[in-house]
Design a protein around this motif. Sequence first.
Motif, short mmCIF file in Angstrom:
data_model
loop_
_atom_site.label_atom_id
_atom_site.label_comp_id
_atom_site.label_asym_id
_atom_site.label_seq_id
_atom_site.Cartn_x
_atom_site.Cartn_y
_atom_site.Cartn_z
N LYS A 681 42.15 36.94 28.38
CA LYS A 681 43.62 36.48 28.79
C LYS A 681 44.02 36.98 30.36
O LYS A 681 44.39 36.38 31.15
N LYS A 682 43.33 38.22 30.56
CA LYS A 682 43.67 38.75 31.85
C LYS A 682 42.77 38.13 32.92
O LYS A 682 43.14 37.70 33.81
N ALA A 683 41.36 38.03 32.75
CA ALA A 683 40.70 37.48 33.34
C ALA A 683 40.67 35.86 33.79
O ALA A 683 40.19 35.56 34.72
N CYS A 684 41.37 35.20 32.88
CA CYS A 684 41.40 33.65 32.92
C CYS A 684 42.53 33.40 33.60
O CYS A 684 43.07 32.12 33.66
N GLU A 685 43.45 34.21 34.00
CA GLU A 685 44.76 33.78 34.82
C GLU A 685 44.38 32.81 35.79
O GLU A 685 43.50 33.02 36.70
N PRO A 686 45.46 31.84 35.77
CA PRO A 686 45.19 30.81 36.92
C PRO A 686 45.24 31.64 38.44
O PRO A 686 44.43 31.11 39.35
N VAL A 687 46.25 32.55 38.61
CA VAL A 687 46.18 33.34 39.58
C VAL A 687 45.94 34.96 39.20
O VAL A 687 46.66 35.41 38.59
N HIS A 688 44.91 35.49 39.89
CA HIS A 688 44.46 36.53 39.42
C HIS A 688 43.73 37.38 40.46
O HIS A 688 43.19 36.98 41.32
N VAL A 689 43.98 38.87 40.38
CA VAL A 689 43.53 39.71 41.25
C VAL A 689 42.45 40.71 40.45
O VAL A 689 42.79 40.93 39.39
N GLN A 690 41.23 40.95 41.14
CA GLN A 690 40.22 41.54 40.38
C GLN A 690 39.38 42.45 41.26
O GLN A 690 39.18 42.06 42.47
N TRP A 691 38.76 43.31 40.64
CA TRP A 691 37.59 44.42 41.36
C TRP A 691 36.38 44.00 40.83
O TRP A 691 36.26 43.92 39.70
N ASN A 692 35.32 44.06 41.68
CA ASN A 692 34.11 43.92 41.61
C ASN A 692 33.25 45.31 41.32
O ASN A 692 33.33 46.27 42.06
N ALA A 693 32.83 45.70 40.05
CA ALA A 693 32.53 46.97 39.70
C ALA A 693 31.04 47.53 40.28
O ALA A 693 30.81 48.55 40.34
N SER A 694 30.28 46.27 40.90
CA SER A 694 29.10 46.53 41.68
C SER A 694 29.37 46.93 43.16
O SER A 694 28.78 47.77 43.57
N ASN A 695 30.19 46.22 43.69
CA ASN A 695 30.27 46.42 45.28
C ASN A 695 31.79 46.79 45.87
O ASN A 695 31.95 46.82 46.85
N ASN A 696 32.64 47.02 44.87
CA ASN A 696 34.09 47.33 45.16
C ASN A 696 34.91 46.51 45.91
O ASN A 696 35.98 46.63 46.20
N SER A 697 34.28 45.17 45.83
CA SER A 697 35.31 44.00 46.47
C SER A 697 36.32 43.50 45.57
O SER A 697 36.32 43.63 44.37
N VAL A 698 37.35 43.45 46.08
CA VAL A 698 38.75 43.07 45.41
C VAL A 698 39.06 41.37 45.73
O VAL A 698 39.14 41.26 47.23
N LYS A 699 39.17 40.77 45.01
CA LYS A 699 39.56 39.26 45.32
C LYS A 699 40.53 38.96 44.41
O LYS A 699 40.83 39.32 43.59
N VAL A 700 41.09 37.84 45.30
CA VAL A 700 42.15 37.02 44.58
C VAL A 700 41.37 35.60 44.20
O VAL A 700 40.91 35.02 45.11
N ILE A 701 41.59 35.45 43.00
CA ILE A 701 41.26 34.20 42.26
C ILE A 701 42.26 33.17 42.05
O ILE A 701 43.20 33.51 41.29
#
Length: 897
Positions: A681-701
Motif C-alpha cells: 500500500k505504501k510503495a504503490c502510492e500514486p505520489v510517493h517518497v522513498q529511500w534506496n537502501a543501496s545508494n541512499n538516494s531519496v526519490k519522489v515517485i
Amino acid sequence: MKKRLVYILLFLHLALVGYGQVREISLNSDNPSIRWEIKPQSDLPYSGQEIAQPNFRMKDPVRGIVPGVVFAAYVEQGLVPDPNFADNIYRVDERLFNRSFWYRTSFRLPVDYKKGQRVWIHFDNTNRYADFFCNGVKLSGVAGATRDVSGHMLRSKFDITDLVRVGQENAIAVLITDADQKKTRTAKEPFGVTASPTYLAAAGWDWMPYVPGRLAGITGNVSLRFTGDVSMEDPWMRSDLESNEFAYLDFSTDLRNAGDQPKEITLEGIIKPGDIRFSKKIRVAPHSIQKVYITRNEVKEFLIKQPLLWWPNGYGEPNLYSCSLTAKIGDEISDQKEFQFGIRKYEYHYVRNKAGWPVLNFYINGKKIYLKGGNWGMSEYLLRCQGEEYGLKIKLHKDMNYNMIRLWTGSITDDAFYDYCDRNGMMVWDDFWLYVAYNDVANDDDFKANALDKVKRLRNHASIAIWCGANETRPKPELDNYLRAIVASEDHNDRLYKSSSNQDGLSGSGWWGNQPPRHHFETSGSNLAWNDPPYPYSSDNGYGLRTEIGTATFPNYESIVKFIPNDKLWPLPTDEQLKSEDDNVWNRHFFGKEAANASPIQYKNAVNKQYGESTDLSAFAEKAQYLNLEVMKGMYEAWNDKLWDDAAGMLIWMSQSAYPSFVWQTYDYYYDATGAYWGAKKACEPVHVQWNASNNSVKVINTSLKSLDSVWVSAQIFDMDGQEIKKYGLQTSATVRSNVAKEVFRLNFDGEQGATALSDLHFIKLTLKDRKGALLSENFYWRNGRKELDYTSLTSLPKAKLEFDYKKEAGTEGIMLRIVNRGKSVSFGNRLRLVDAATNERILPLMISDNYFTLMPGEEKFVRLTESHAKQLKNAKLLWKQYGHAEKETLKLKNIF
C-alpha cells in the motif's frame, strides 16, 4: 412456516422484476424455493431421462450448492472435516469425488407466466463435462452421447418452452463428469494437458492443495429466462478514441429467432449518461441467428464529444456507461438486456532498454501507465467466493493502490469479478488455460470453443487490458494462432493478445523467496525467463515488466491458530523438516517442501536473525510482519526507482489468498492484512517518497497524471531514543513532473561512527508536502548502520505512552483516530485491531488508512477508519499492540452512528 412462505413470495417477486415479458428467475441454491440435490452417478442406476422426471426422488441426497462444486457441498453438510484446518483435506479419499455426479432440482413457472413466452434455462459455467436433461428429455448433444458440454468457461442455454409444465413441478438434471487426469493425488501425469480448459490449480499447486473432485460442479449461475421468439446474444458496444475529446461507438449483437416464422424486429437502445437513443429494424429468418451492426454512420450520436473516460486506479475515475436494449416484435417486447461498458483506448509499445532488449509499456487514453498489482491463482480454492465477496477483494486491491490483477491461467470464470474490476478501475491481465511446459491440450476444439466464448462474454469489460495465451510458455502454434485470430475478430484487437506471460518484452518470473530491499535495488535478477539468449539482468536493466515476483508471507498469529492445531503451533519445523518432510501440517499449508520456491528456511532464518529468536509462535508471527512489510515494500520500491528507465511495472506473486497458508499473499485467507499489505500500500502510492537502501538516494515517485509543483521533501534521522540527529537530515524543494521518478537528494551517513554518531539502529522518516504544507506522502525505515539487517535491539524499546481519541467524520460513516505519543521513548511498530466487544472476534477486513506505524516522542498521527465498519462499530473495541509489548484495549466504540 408462514414467515418462510412470505419470504419465498417476496423473493420470487424480486427475482421476477423485469420489463414487459422479459423476466429472469435465479435457480441458484440461495433462492429459498430451489433445492439442488447431489448424488454419485454410480449410486443411481438410472438414465438422465429418468432422473429428470418430475416424480423422481433421490434417496439420501447431499444438499447441493449452485454455483459451487461437489466437494464443497459435502463440506457444507459436514460430511467431511473442515478442509481449511490442519491436514484434513489431505486425508479425504479423493476417489469418492473423482467420479461423475448427478445434480437435480425442480421448479415451478411463475403464476403469471403467459403461454407463448419462450422459456430458456441458462448455465453460466459447468466443470468439467456436463450433460443436461429436463422433464425426461435430453437437452444437450444427441441421444446416447455423453460429455456434451466440455470446459469450464462455456455458457449453456436451452429452449425448454415445449417441455415445461404450467402449474406443475418441472425437473432439471445435470450429469457432471470430472476431468480425466490425475485421478489420485499421487498420479504422475501433469494436470492440464487433458484437463484444460479447466481450473488448472484444482489438482494442487505450491500454494493450494489437491481438491477432491478437482472442482467438478455447476460452477456458475443458473437461471430461467422468459422472452419472445427473438432473443439477443452477446451484445457489444465497442468504443474507440480519436482523441480524448472524441469517442466513436459501434454496436453489434446476435439476434436468435427460435420461432417457426420470420420476424420483423425493432432493436432499440439507450446509452446513459447522455441519453443517446438508437434503433434499427431487422428481419430474422426462422430458426436462425442474424448478426446486427449499428455504426456511427447510422447514428450520429455515436460520435461522443468530451466522453467520460474509464481510467485505471490512481490515474482518474473509472467512468462507466450503461446500455439498455429492447428487441420488439411489433409492440410486444421480445427481449431486453442491459450491460455496462467503458470508453477507453489501450495501446502498447515496446521500448528498448540499455541492454537493447524490448520492454512492454502500457498506455491508456494516450497516457503511459505504470503497472502495480498482483496475481490471483484462484478466488478461493473451493470456488466459494461469489458475488459481493469479489467486491471486497477488489476493494482491498484498490486500497493497496493497485491498478492491475493478473488472472493466472484464467482462474476466474465469474462475471462478478470483472464487474467489480470495472467499477474500481482495476485492469485485468487475463490468461487462457495453459501453463509452464504444457502448451498443448487433448482436444483443440474444446479449448477453442471455451476461448471464443470467453472473449465474446467478457469483451464489454473496460478492465480487461490484455489477453495472454499461456503462463510461462507459449501455446502450440495452432492454438496460438487461433487465440490471436479471435482477439482480432471478436475484440477488434482493442486489447493486445500476447502469447506468453513472462517472455517477449517481459522480464521473466521470480524470484519467489524473500530478499532484503538492497538486493532488489542492486539486481533485477529472475530465475525463470527461459530466453535464448538469456535475458540480461543487472542493477540498471532487466527490471522491465515483471509479471511474477514474490515472497513467503506469514499471516498474523490470530489467523494461524485457526488452521494449525494447538499441539503443532510451536516450535516451528526444523530446517530439515522444512526441506524434506511431507507429512507435516506446516508443509500442508505451504511452509515447507511443497512450497520450496518460497524458500521457507531462508524466511524463517531471516526473521530469527534480523529480529531475534522467539520463544513462541505469537512473537515469531509478530516479527514476521515487519519482515513482510520491509520485503514487500522493497520489491515495489526497487521497481519504482527505475521508473521508465527500464521498469514498466511489477505484479507480485500473489496478492490474495485462496487457502490458509504461509506464502504469497498480502491479506490472508481471513482478510487480515499482513505486513506485506501495508508495504505494498505504501510503495504503490500514486505520489510517493522513498529511500534506496543501496545508494541512499531519496526519490519522489509520481505515477499520477498531475505535476507536483514546488513540493517540499524532507528526511529526518532519529536515533533509538527518538532524538532527531539533524546532521544527517536533509530538506529541499522540487518540481516533479507527471509520471516520472525524480531524485531529490542522497543521504550521507559517512562518519556515523564519529562524535555525533548515530545509534547502530536508527530510523529514517521521509515526508513529502505540497507548497501549503499538506502531507502528500510519508515513509519510514529502520536501518542498522554497523550490522546490516540487525534489528534485534528493537525489542529493547520501552513501553510507550500513546493517547487515543476519535471523532466521527462529518457527512461520512468514517472515524478519524487521533494518536499521540505522550511518552519519551520511540513507539515502534504500532498495530491496531478492531474486535467485537461481546465476542472478541476480529472485525475483518480492517479498512484503515495506516497500520504497523511508528511514532517518535511527542508525535501525533491521524488514522482513518473507513465507513466499511459502520455496522460493526455498534459495539467494538480498538486494540493497540506496540512491537514487543502486550496488546491492550484503547477505546470502546459503541453506537457511534
